[in-house]
Design an enzyme around this catalytic site. Structure first.
Site, PDB file in Angstrom:
ATOM      1  N   GLU A 232       0.894  -1.172   0.000  1.00 50.11           N
ATOM      2  CA  GLU A 232       0.000   0.000   0.000  1.00 50.11           C
ATOM      3  C   GLU A 232       0.921   1.207   0.000  1.00 50.11           C
ATOM      4  O   GLU A 232       1.497   1.563   1.020  1.00 50.11           O
ATOM      5  CB  GLU A 232      -0.915  -0.036   1.231  1.00 50.11           C
ATOM      6  CG  GLU A 232      -2.138   0.850   1.084  1.00 50.11           C
ATOM      7  CD  GLU A 232      -1.924   2.238   1.631  1.00 50.11           C
ATOM      8  OE1 GLU A 232      -1.513   3.119   0.837  1.00 50.11           O
ATOM      9  OE2 GLU A 232      -2.150   2.461   2.822  1.00 50.11           O
ATOM     10  N   CYS A 266      -1.657   9.059   2.761  1.00 49.41           N
ATOM     11  CA  CYS A 266      -1.502   8.543   1.404  1.00 49.41           C
ATOM     12  C   CYS A 266      -2.703   8.890   0.532  1.00 49.41           C
ATOM     13  O   CYS A 266      -2.585   8.952  -0.690  1.00 49.41           O
ATOM     14  CB  CYS A 266      -1.269   7.038   1.429  1.00 49.41           C
ATOM     15  SG  CYS A 266      -2.497   6.128   2.384  1.00 49.41           S
TER      16      CYS A 266
END
Length: 519
Positions: A232, A266
Protein backbone atom coordinates in the site's frame (compact mmCIF):
# COMPACT_ATOMS: atom_id res chain seq x y z
CA UNK A 1 25.69 -1.07 14.45
CA UNK A 2 23.67 1.95 13.36
CA UNK A 3 21.93 4.08 15.99
CA UNK A 4 18.66 5.89 15.20
CA UNK A 5 17.80 9.04 17.12
CA UNK A 6 14.06 9.58 17.37
CA UNK A 7 13.20 13.29 17.49
CA UNK A 8 9.97 14.92 18.57
CA UNK A 9 8.55 17.26 15.91
CA UNK A 10 7.05 19.28 18.76
CA UNK A 11 10.34 20.62 20.13
CA UNK A 12 13.01 18.88 18.02
CA UNK A 13 14.40 17.17 21.13
CA UNK A 14 15.74 13.59 20.98
CA UNK A 15 13.24 11.26 22.66
CA UNK A 16 15.34 8.09 22.59
CA UNK A 17 17.75 6.06 20.51
CA UNK A 18 17.39 2.70 18.76
CA UNK A 19 19.73 0.32 16.99
CA UNK A 20 19.53 -2.35 14.31
CA UNK A 21 19.44 -5.88 15.79
CA UNK A 22 21.80 -8.50 14.42
CA UNK A 23 20.73 -11.54 12.42
CA UNK A 24 20.89 -13.79 15.47
CA UNK A 25 18.24 -11.66 17.21
CA UNK A 26 16.12 -11.71 14.04
CA UNK A 27 16.26 -15.51 13.90
CA UNK A 28 15.21 -15.77 17.55
CA UNK A 29 12.19 -13.56 16.73
CA UNK A 30 11.20 -15.93 13.95
CA UNK A 31 11.60 -18.97 16.18
CA UNK A 32 9.20 -17.44 18.71
CA UNK A 33 6.80 -16.38 15.95
CA UNK A 34 6.78 -19.88 14.43
CA UNK A 35 6.11 -21.45 17.83
CA UNK A 36 3.23 -19.08 18.53
CA UNK A 37 1.79 -19.73 15.05
CA UNK A 38 1.28 -23.39 15.93
CA UNK A 39 -0.88 -22.26 18.86
CA UNK A 40 -2.76 -19.49 17.04
CA UNK A 41 -3.70 -21.61 14.01
CA UNK A 42 -5.49 -24.06 16.33
CA UNK A 43 -7.54 -21.37 18.08
CA UNK A 44 -11.10 -20.92 16.92
CA UNK A 45 -11.99 -17.62 15.28
CA UNK A 46 -14.07 -16.73 18.34
CA UNK A 47 -11.03 -17.31 20.55
CA UNK A 48 -8.92 -15.02 18.37
CA UNK A 49 -11.63 -12.38 18.43
CA UNK A 50 -11.75 -12.52 22.22
CA UNK A 51 -8.07 -11.61 22.20
CA UNK A 52 -8.80 -8.68 19.86
CA UNK A 53 -11.53 -7.41 22.18
CA UNK A 54 -8.86 -7.02 24.86
CA UNK A 55 -6.94 -4.66 22.58
CA UNK A 56 -10.14 -2.80 21.71
CA UNK A 57 -11.08 -2.31 25.36
CA UNK A 58 -7.61 -1.21 26.36
CA UNK A 59 -7.24 1.33 23.51
CA UNK A 60 -10.68 2.80 24.26
CA UNK A 61 -10.01 3.12 27.99
CA UNK A 62 -6.46 4.42 27.65
CA UNK A 63 -6.83 6.58 24.57
CA UNK A 64 -5.53 9.82 26.17
CA UNK A 65 -2.24 8.17 27.12
CA UNK A 66 -1.92 6.71 23.61
CA UNK A 67 -2.71 10.09 22.05
CA UNK A 68 -0.03 11.72 24.23
CA UNK A 69 2.56 9.31 22.83
CA UNK A 70 1.49 9.78 19.21
CA UNK A 71 1.44 13.59 19.45
CA UNK A 72 4.95 13.70 20.92
CA UNK A 73 6.43 11.52 18.17
CA UNK A 74 4.21 12.37 15.19
CA UNK A 75 3.27 16.02 15.83
CA UNK A 76 -0.33 15.72 14.64
CA UNK A 77 -3.20 17.40 16.46
CA UNK A 78 -4.99 15.54 19.23
CA UNK A 79 -8.24 15.53 17.25
CA UNK A 80 -6.44 13.92 14.31
CA UNK A 81 -5.24 11.24 16.74
CA UNK A 82 -8.68 10.74 18.23
CA UNK A 83 -10.53 10.42 14.92
CA UNK A 84 -7.90 9.00 12.56
CA UNK A 85 -5.95 6.76 14.93
CA UNK A 86 -8.08 5.75 17.93
CA UNK A 87 -11.56 5.65 16.39
CA UNK A 88 -10.60 3.82 13.19
CA UNK A 89 -8.73 1.15 15.16
CA UNK A 90 -11.73 0.57 17.44
CA UNK A 91 -14.11 0.56 14.48
CA UNK A 92 -12.02 -1.93 12.49
CA UNK A 93 -11.94 -4.33 15.44
CA UNK A 94 -15.70 -3.91 15.89
CA UNK A 95 -16.28 -4.81 12.25
CA UNK A 96 -14.24 -7.99 12.53
CA UNK A 97 -15.89 -8.93 15.82
CA UNK A 98 -19.20 -8.97 13.96
CA UNK A 99 -18.09 -10.37 10.61
CA UNK A 100 -14.83 -12.35 10.81
CA UNK A 101 -16.49 -15.69 11.63
CA UNK A 102 -18.72 -15.36 8.56
CA UNK A 103 -15.89 -14.16 6.32
CA UNK A 104 -13.53 -17.01 7.24
CA UNK A 105 -16.14 -19.77 7.35
CA UNK A 106 -15.92 -22.55 4.76
CA UNK A 107 -17.92 -21.57 1.67
CA UNK A 108 -19.81 -24.04 -0.48
CA UNK A 109 -19.72 -23.10 -4.16
CA UNK A 110 -21.63 -24.37 -7.16
CA UNK A 111 -20.42 -27.46 -9.00
CA UNK A 112 -21.10 -27.80 -12.76
CA UNK A 113 -23.32 -30.45 -14.22
CA UNK A 114 -20.33 -32.24 -15.71
CA UNK A 115 -19.14 -32.88 -12.14
CA UNK A 116 -22.50 -34.07 -10.87
CA UNK A 117 -22.39 -36.06 -7.67
CA UNK A 118 -19.48 -34.01 -6.36
CA UNK A 119 -19.33 -31.03 -3.98
CA UNK A 120 -17.06 -27.98 -4.04
CA UNK A 121 -16.00 -25.58 -1.31
CA UNK A 122 -13.43 -22.92 -0.41
CA UNK A 123 -11.60 -22.88 2.90
CA UNK A 124 -9.37 -20.16 4.34
CA UNK A 125 -6.24 -21.38 6.05
CA UNK A 126 -3.65 -19.34 7.98
CA UNK A 127 -0.30 -19.06 6.23
CA UNK A 128 2.27 -18.72 9.03
CA UNK A 129 4.49 -15.83 10.10
CA UNK A 130 3.44 -12.49 8.60
CA UNK A 131 5.83 -9.52 8.50
CA UNK A 132 4.10 -6.16 8.96
CA UNK A 133 6.10 -3.04 8.11
CA UNK A 134 4.23 0.13 9.05
CA UNK A 135 4.75 3.82 8.15
CA UNK A 136 5.35 6.92 10.27
CA UNK A 137 2.27 8.96 9.41
CA UNK A 138 -0.37 6.80 11.17
CA UNK A 139 1.75 4.79 13.61
CA UNK A 140 -1.15 3.23 15.56
CA UNK A 141 -3.87 2.68 12.96
CA UNK A 142 -1.62 1.41 10.18
CA UNK A 143 0.04 -1.06 12.52
CA UNK A 144 -2.80 -2.41 14.68
CA UNK A 145 -5.25 -3.01 11.81
CA UNK A 146 -2.97 -5.18 9.62
CA UNK A 147 -1.49 -6.89 12.71
CA UNK A 148 -4.90 -7.92 14.04
CA UNK A 149 -6.17 -8.80 10.56
CA UNK A 150 -3.29 -11.26 10.18
CA UNK A 151 -3.91 -12.59 13.71
CA UNK A 152 -7.66 -13.06 13.20
CA UNK A 153 -6.85 -15.06 10.06
CA UNK A 154 -4.76 -17.36 12.28
CA UNK A 155 -1.21 -16.11 11.79
CA UNK A 156 1.55 -14.90 14.07
CA UNK A 157 3.08 -11.50 13.33
CA UNK A 158 6.50 -9.89 13.33
CA UNK A 159 6.01 -6.14 13.39
CA UNK A 160 8.54 -3.43 12.58
CA UNK A 161 7.40 0.19 12.85
CA UNK A 162 9.03 3.08 11.04
CA UNK A 163 12.21 4.32 12.67
CA UNK A 164 10.77 7.87 12.49
CA UNK A 165 7.74 7.21 14.74
CA UNK A 166 8.40 3.82 16.35
CA UNK A 167 6.37 4.57 19.51
CA UNK A 168 9.00 2.49 21.26
CA UNK A 169 7.44 0.08 23.75
CA UNK A 170 3.85 1.29 23.23
CA UNK A 171 2.54 -1.68 21.25
CA UNK A 172 4.19 -4.05 23.72
CA UNK A 173 2.60 -2.20 26.62
CA UNK A 174 -0.83 -2.38 24.98
CA UNK A 175 -0.36 -6.12 24.45
CA UNK A 176 0.83 -6.85 27.98
CA UNK A 177 -1.54 -4.59 29.91
CA UNK A 178 -4.57 -5.59 27.85
CA UNK A 179 -3.88 -9.27 28.51
CA UNK A 180 -3.57 -10.04 24.81
CA UNK A 181 -1.75 -13.22 23.81
CA UNK A 182 1.84 -12.00 24.22
CA UNK A 183 3.75 -14.33 21.90
CA UNK A 184 1.37 -13.68 18.99
CA UNK A 185 3.12 -10.43 18.04
CA UNK A 186 6.90 -9.99 17.99
CA UNK A 187 7.96 -6.33 17.86
CA UNK A 188 11.34 -5.35 16.46
CA UNK A 189 12.84 -1.88 16.00
CA UNK A 190 15.37 -0.55 13.54
CA UNK A 191 15.80 1.00 10.12
CA UNK A 192 16.02 -0.25 6.52
CA UNK A 193 18.80 -2.71 7.38
CA UNK A 194 16.50 -4.39 9.89
CA UNK A 195 13.77 -4.57 7.28
CA UNK A 196 16.14 -6.35 4.89
CA UNK A 197 17.17 -8.85 7.57
CA UNK A 198 13.53 -9.55 8.39
CA UNK A 199 12.81 -10.30 4.73
CA UNK A 200 15.94 -12.42 4.42
CA UNK A 201 14.64 -14.58 7.31
CA UNK A 202 11.68 -15.43 5.02
CA UNK A 203 8.24 -14.67 6.43
CA UNK A 204 5.28 -16.32 4.72
CA UNK A 205 3.97 -12.93 3.64
CA UNK A 206 4.99 -9.25 3.78
CA UNK A 207 2.53 -6.44 4.39
CA UNK A 208 4.01 -2.98 3.77
CA UNK A 209 2.59 0.54 3.92
CA UNK A 210 4.94 3.31 2.80
CA UNK A 211 6.58 5.04 -0.14
CA UNK A 212 7.00 3.79 -3.69
CA UNK A 213 10.80 3.78 -3.55
CA UNK A 214 10.88 1.57 -0.45
CA UNK A 215 8.04 -0.58 -1.81
CA UNK A 216 10.09 -1.40 -4.91
CA UNK A 217 13.05 -2.41 -2.75
CA UNK A 218 10.87 -4.66 -0.61
CA UNK A 219 9.36 -6.27 -3.69
CA UNK A 220 12.82 -6.93 -5.14
CA UNK A 221 14.04 -8.50 -1.89
CA UNK A 222 10.87 -10.59 -1.59
CA UNK A 223 11.19 -11.78 -5.19
CA UNK A 224 14.46 -13.53 -4.39
CA UNK A 225 12.54 -15.98 -2.21
CA UNK A 226 9.11 -15.69 -3.88
CA UNK A 227 7.58 -14.17 -0.76
CA UNK A 228 4.13 -12.73 -1.55
CA UNK A 229 3.66 -9.05 -0.72
CA UNK A 230 0.87 -6.55 -0.18
CA UNK A 231 2.06 -3.03 -0.98
CA UNK A 232 0.00 0.00 0.00
CA UNK A 233 2.11 2.82 -1.39
CA UNK A 234 1.88 6.53 -2.12
CA UNK A 235 -0.85 8.55 -3.71
CA UNK A 236 -1.52 11.72 -5.64
CA UNK A 237 -5.25 11.85 -5.13
CA UNK A 238 -7.39 13.98 -7.41
CA UNK A 239 -10.50 15.94 -6.48
CA UNK A 240 -12.84 16.89 -9.34
CA UNK A 241 -15.26 19.75 -8.62
CA UNK A 242 -18.06 20.24 -11.13
CA UNK A 243 -19.95 23.50 -11.54
CA UNK A 244 -23.10 22.23 -9.82
CA UNK A 245 -21.35 21.30 -6.55
CA UNK A 246 -22.14 23.03 -3.27
CA UNK A 247 -18.97 25.12 -3.21
CA UNK A 248 -18.89 25.90 0.50
CA UNK A 249 -19.25 22.25 1.53
CA UNK A 250 -16.80 21.20 -1.19
CA UNK A 251 -14.24 23.81 -0.09
CA UNK A 252 -14.41 22.68 3.54
CA UNK A 253 -14.10 19.07 2.40
CA UNK A 254 -11.08 19.98 0.28
CA UNK A 255 -9.40 21.69 3.24
CA UNK A 256 -9.87 18.67 5.47
CA UNK A 257 -8.90 16.21 2.74
CA UNK A 258 -5.71 18.09 1.94
CA UNK A 259 -4.65 19.27 5.39
CA UNK A 260 -5.65 16.62 7.94
CA UNK A 261 -2.50 15.27 9.58
CA UNK A 262 -0.69 18.19 7.88
CA UNK A 263 -1.37 16.55 4.52
CA UNK A 264 0.65 13.47 5.49
CA UNK A 265 -1.84 10.82 4.39
CA UNK A 266 -1.50 8.54 1.40
CA UNK A 267 -5.05 9.50 0.37
CA UNK A 268 -4.70 13.23 1.02
CA UNK A 269 -6.21 15.47 -1.63
CA UNK A 270 -3.14 16.50 -3.64
CA UNK A 271 -4.68 17.68 -6.92
CA UNK A 272 -7.87 19.77 -7.17
CA UNK A 273 -9.55 20.26 -10.54
CA UNK A 274 -12.34 22.85 -10.54
CA UNK A 275 -14.58 23.46 -13.56
CA UNK A 276 -13.64 26.71 -15.29
CA UNK A 277 -16.91 28.60 -14.74
CA UNK A 278 -16.72 28.20 -10.93
CA UNK A 279 -12.93 28.11 -10.65
CA UNK A 280 -12.42 31.70 -9.42
CA UNK A 281 -15.29 31.47 -6.93
CA UNK A 282 -14.06 28.14 -5.60
CA UNK A 283 -10.47 29.37 -5.17
CA UNK A 284 -11.78 32.48 -3.38
CA UNK A 285 -13.86 30.29 -1.05
CA UNK A 286 -10.83 28.12 -0.27
CA UNK A 287 -8.78 31.22 0.52
CA UNK A 288 -11.45 32.57 2.86
CA UNK A 289 -11.73 29.27 4.73
CA UNK A 290 -8.07 28.26 4.99
CA UNK A 291 -7.09 31.32 7.04
CA UNK A 292 -9.63 30.27 9.70
CA UNK A 293 -7.69 27.10 10.50
CA UNK A 294 -5.54 26.98 13.64
CA UNK A 295 -2.06 25.61 13.08
CA UNK A 296 0.52 25.12 15.86
CA UNK A 297 3.05 22.69 17.29
CA UNK A 298 2.36 23.09 21.00
CA UNK A 299 0.66 25.44 23.48
CA UNK A 300 2.89 28.45 22.73
CA UNK A 301 -0.04 30.53 21.53
CA UNK A 302 -2.30 29.52 24.42
CA UNK A 303 -4.20 27.23 22.07
CA UNK A 304 -5.25 23.98 23.69
CA UNK A 305 -3.95 21.10 21.59
CA UNK A 306 -7.43 19.55 21.42
CA UNK A 307 -8.56 22.53 19.33
CA UNK A 308 -5.62 22.81 16.94
CA UNK A 309 -6.63 21.91 13.39
CA UNK A 310 -3.17 21.29 11.95
CA UNK A 311 -0.14 20.17 13.91
CA UNK A 312 3.45 20.02 12.74
CA UNK A 313 4.83 17.72 10.08
CA UNK A 314 6.58 14.57 11.23
CA UNK A 315 9.72 14.14 9.13
CA UNK A 316 12.11 17.02 8.55
CA UNK A 317 13.03 15.63 5.14
CA UNK A 318 9.36 15.79 4.13
CA UNK A 319 9.22 19.52 4.96
CA UNK A 320 12.03 20.04 2.46
CA UNK A 321 10.15 18.11 -0.23
CA UNK A 322 7.04 20.23 0.29
CA UNK A 323 9.09 23.41 0.08
CA UNK A 324 10.75 22.25 -3.12
CA UNK A 325 7.38 21.48 -4.73
CA UNK A 326 5.97 24.89 -3.84
CA UNK A 327 9.07 26.71 -5.13
CA UNK A 328 8.92 24.70 -8.35
CA UNK A 329 5.28 25.74 -8.86
CA UNK A 330 6.11 29.41 -8.24
CA UNK A 331 9.01 29.28 -10.71
CA UNK A 332 6.66 27.85 -13.35
CA UNK A 333 3.98 30.53 -12.95
CA UNK A 334 1.62 29.36 -10.17
CA UNK A 335 0.12 31.84 -7.72
CA UNK A 336 0.57 31.25 -4.00
CA UNK A 337 -2.45 32.78 -2.29
CA UNK A 338 -1.85 31.58 1.28
CA UNK A 339 1.31 30.26 2.95
CA UNK A 340 4.07 28.94 0.74
CA UNK A 341 7.11 29.76 2.87
CA UNK A 342 8.93 27.48 5.27
CA UNK A 343 9.11 28.88 8.81
CA UNK A 344 11.92 28.76 11.36
CA UNK A 345 10.58 25.62 13.03
CA UNK A 346 12.23 22.61 11.27
CA UNK A 347 9.03 20.51 11.32
CA UNK A 348 6.60 23.25 10.35
CA UNK A 349 5.13 24.17 7.01
CA UNK A 350 2.13 26.50 6.83
CA UNK A 351 -1.16 25.51 5.23
CA UNK A 352 -0.66 26.61 1.62
CA UNK A 353 -3.07 27.40 -1.23
CA UNK A 354 -1.72 27.52 -4.78
CA UNK A 355 -3.79 28.48 -7.84
CA UNK A 356 -3.21 28.29 -11.59
CA UNK A 357 -1.11 25.14 -11.46
CA UNK A 358 -0.55 22.70 -14.31
CA UNK A 359 0.97 19.30 -14.99
CA UNK A 360 4.47 20.64 -15.64
CA UNK A 361 4.72 21.29 -11.89
CA UNK A 362 5.91 18.79 -9.27
CA UNK A 363 3.02 19.77 -7.02
CA UNK A 364 0.68 18.16 -9.57
CA UNK A 365 2.79 15.18 -10.62
CA UNK A 366 4.88 14.01 -7.63
CA UNK A 367 3.64 13.06 -4.17
CA UNK A 368 3.90 16.22 -2.03
CA UNK A 369 2.71 14.68 1.25
CA UNK A 370 2.27 18.00 3.01
CA UNK A 371 -0.24 20.77 3.83
CA UNK A 372 -0.71 22.10 0.29
CA UNK A 373 -3.83 22.65 -1.82
CA UNK A 374 -3.06 23.01 -5.53
CA UNK A 375 -5.97 24.03 -7.79
CA UNK A 376 -6.25 23.76 -11.58
CA UNK A 377 -9.18 24.49 -13.89
CA UNK A 378 -10.80 22.18 -16.42
CA UNK A 379 -13.49 22.67 -19.07
CA UNK A 380 -15.26 19.37 -19.77
CA UNK A 381 -15.98 16.07 -18.05
CA UNK A 382 -13.66 14.32 -20.48
CA UNK A 383 -10.81 16.69 -19.65
CA UNK A 384 -11.36 16.20 -15.91
CA UNK A 385 -11.07 12.43 -16.26
CA UNK A 386 -7.98 12.76 -18.47
CA UNK A 387 -6.26 15.04 -15.94
CA UNK A 388 -7.19 12.83 -13.00
CA UNK A 389 -5.73 9.78 -14.77
CA UNK A 390 -2.60 11.64 -15.89
CA UNK A 391 -0.60 10.33 -12.93
CA UNK A 392 1.57 7.32 -12.14
CA UNK A 393 -0.42 6.96 -8.90
CA UNK A 394 -3.86 5.46 -8.41
CA UNK A 395 -4.83 5.28 -4.75
CA UNK A 396 -7.87 7.51 -4.25
CA UNK A 397 -9.96 10.28 -5.73
CA UNK A 398 -13.18 12.22 -5.16
CA UNK A 399 -15.90 13.58 -7.44
CA UNK A 400 -18.18 16.46 -6.41
CA UNK A 401 -21.47 17.07 -8.24
CA UNK A 402 -25.22 17.14 -7.66
CA UNK A 403 -25.65 15.11 -10.84
CA UNK A 404 -25.54 11.55 -9.43
CA UNK A 405 -25.26 9.89 -12.84
CA UNK A 406 -22.35 12.08 -13.87
CA UNK A 407 -20.57 11.60 -10.55
CA UNK A 408 -20.95 7.82 -10.80
CA UNK A 409 -19.85 7.82 -14.44
CA UNK A 410 -16.70 9.80 -13.65
CA UNK A 411 -15.94 7.74 -10.52
CA UNK A 412 -15.94 4.58 -12.66
CA UNK A 413 -13.54 6.11 -15.18
CA UNK A 414 -10.90 7.21 -12.67
CA UNK A 415 -7.98 4.80 -12.35
CA UNK A 416 -7.86 4.41 -8.58
CA UNK A 417 -8.56 1.87 -5.86
CA UNK A 418 -10.86 4.18 -3.90
CA UNK A 419 -13.25 6.92 -4.98
CA UNK A 420 -15.60 9.08 -2.90
CA UNK A 421 -18.58 10.94 -4.33
CA UNK A 422 -19.40 14.25 -2.63
CA UNK A 423 -17.07 13.43 0.25
CA UNK A 424 -13.39 12.86 0.76
CA UNK A 425 -11.12 10.15 2.24
CA UNK A 426 -14.26 8.34 3.36
CA UNK A 427 -13.59 4.90 1.87
CA UNK A 428 -10.90 4.42 4.50
CA UNK A 429 -13.49 5.17 7.20
CA UNK A 430 -15.64 2.16 6.28
CA UNK A 431 -13.96 -0.96 7.72
CA UNK A 432 -16.06 -3.17 5.41
CA UNK A 433 -14.43 -1.70 2.29
CA UNK A 434 -11.15 -3.07 0.92
CA UNK A 435 -8.37 -0.50 0.72
CA UNK A 436 -5.49 -0.34 -1.75
CA UNK A 437 -4.41 1.13 -5.04
CA UNK A 438 -3.36 0.60 -8.63
CA UNK A 439 -0.32 1.67 -10.67
CA UNK A 440 2.44 3.12 -8.42
CA UNK A 441 0.06 3.10 -5.47
CA UNK A 442 0.67 -0.62 -5.05
CA UNK A 443 -1.42 -3.76 -5.16
CA UNK A 444 -3.30 -6.06 -2.85
CA UNK A 445 -5.98 -4.99 -0.41
CA UNK A 446 -6.49 -4.83 3.33
CA UNK A 447 -9.55 -4.14 5.49
CA UNK A 448 -12.97 -5.69 4.94
CA UNK A 449 -13.29 -9.24 3.68
CA UNK A 450 -10.24 -8.88 1.46
CA UNK A 451 -8.23 -7.75 4.48
CA UNK A 452 -8.64 -11.21 6.00
CA UNK A 453 -8.30 -13.16 2.77
CA UNK A 454 -4.99 -11.34 2.16
CA UNK A 455 -3.53 -13.25 5.11
CA UNK A 456 -4.87 -16.70 4.20
CA UNK A 457 -4.27 -19.53 1.80
CA UNK A 458 -7.54 -19.54 -0.13
CA UNK A 459 -7.86 -23.28 -0.73
CA UNK A 460 -10.24 -24.97 -3.18
CA UNK A 461 -11.60 -28.41 -2.33
CA UNK A 462 -13.69 -30.83 -4.44
CA UNK A 463 -15.27 -33.79 -2.67
CA UNK A 464 -16.19 -36.98 -4.49
CA UNK A 465 -17.68 -40.25 -3.24
CA UNK A 466 -15.43 -43.23 -2.70
CA UNK A 467 -16.82 -45.76 -5.19
CA UNK A 468 -15.73 -47.75 -8.23
CA UNK A 469 -16.73 -45.12 -10.80
CA UNK A 470 -14.04 -44.31 -13.39
CA UNK A 471 -14.08 -40.77 -14.81
CA UNK A 472 -14.75 -40.45 -18.53
CA UNK A 473 -11.74 -38.18 -19.09
CA UNK A 474 -9.25 -40.54 -17.39
CA UNK A 475 -6.90 -42.95 -19.15
CA UNK A 476 -7.02 -44.86 -21.38
CA UNK A 477 -7.92 -42.48 -24.24
CA UNK A 478 -9.95 -44.41 -26.84
CA UNK A 479 -11.85 -43.58 -30.07
CA UNK A 480 -15.17 -44.36 -28.33
CA UNK A 481 -14.37 -42.00 -25.47
CA UNK A 482 -13.33 -39.27 -27.90
CA UNK A 483 -16.63 -39.54 -29.79
CA UNK A 484 -18.69 -39.59 -26.59
CA UNK A 485 -16.83 -36.57 -25.16
CA UNK A 486 -17.37 -34.66 -28.44
CA UNK A 487 -21.11 -35.45 -28.24
CA UNK A 488 -21.07 -34.11 -24.66
CA UNK A 489 -19.52 -30.82 -25.83
CA UNK A 490 -22.11 -30.48 -28.61
CA UNK A 491 -24.94 -31.11 -26.14
CA UNK A 492 -23.62 -28.40 -23.81
CA UNK A 493 -22.28 -25.68 -26.11
CA UNK A 494 -23.41 -26.05 -29.73
CA UNK A 495 -26.24 -24.03 -31.25
CA UNK A 496 -28.47 -27.11 -30.96
CA UNK A 497 -27.49 -27.76 -27.32
CA UNK A 498 -29.92 -29.87 -25.34
CA UNK A 499 -30.10 -30.93 -21.71
CA UNK A 500 -31.52 -34.34 -22.68
CA UNK A 501 -28.68 -34.85 -25.16
CA UNK A 502 -26.23 -33.88 -22.43
CA UNK A 503 -27.67 -36.50 -20.04
CA UNK A 504 -27.54 -39.15 -22.75
CA UNK A 505 -23.96 -38.25 -23.74
CA UNK A 506 -22.87 -38.25 -20.12
CA UNK A 507 -24.35 -41.65 -19.41
CA UNK A 508 -22.79 -43.04 -22.59
CA UNK A 509 -19.36 -41.68 -21.60
CA UNK A 510 -19.67 -43.24 -18.15
CA UNK A 511 -20.62 -46.57 -19.66
CA UNK A 512 -17.65 -46.50 -22.05
CA UNK A 513 -15.26 -45.51 -19.24
CA UNK A 514 -16.49 -48.46 -17.17
CA UNK A 515 -15.95 -50.91 -20.00
CA UNK A 516 -12.73 -49.48 -21.45
CA UNK A 517 -10.79 -49.06 -18.24
CA UNK A 518 -7.14 -49.70 -17.54
CA UNK A 519 -6.71 -53.41 -16.85
Amino acid sequence: MRVYKVKSPIDNNILYEMYDPDMMEIRRLYERAKSSFEIIRNLSIDERLRECRKIQNYVAENREWIIDRIVIENGKSRFDCLSNEIFVVLDAIEYYKKNAARILADKNVSTPLTLRGKKSKIIYEPIGVVLVLSPWNYPLYQSIVPILSAFIAGNSVIYKPSEITPLHGMIEEIIIKSGFMEEAIQVVYGGPDTGEKLIEAKPEKIFFIGGVKTGKKIMALAARQLIPVVLELGGKDSMIVFDDADLEKTAIGALWGALTNAGQACISVERIYAQENIYDHFVKTLAEKIVLLKQAHDKDNNIEMEYIDIGSMTAERQVDIVDQHVKDAINKGARVLIGGKKGSHPFHYPATLIADVNHTMKVMTEETFGPVLAVMKFATEEEAVRLANDSPYGLGASVWSKDKMRADRVARKIAAGNVCINNVMLTVANPALPFGGVKYSGFGRYKGEYGLYAFTNVKSIVIDKMNSKIEGHWFPYTPNKYKAFSDLIDALYSKSKSFLKFIWAGLKLESIAKKERLK
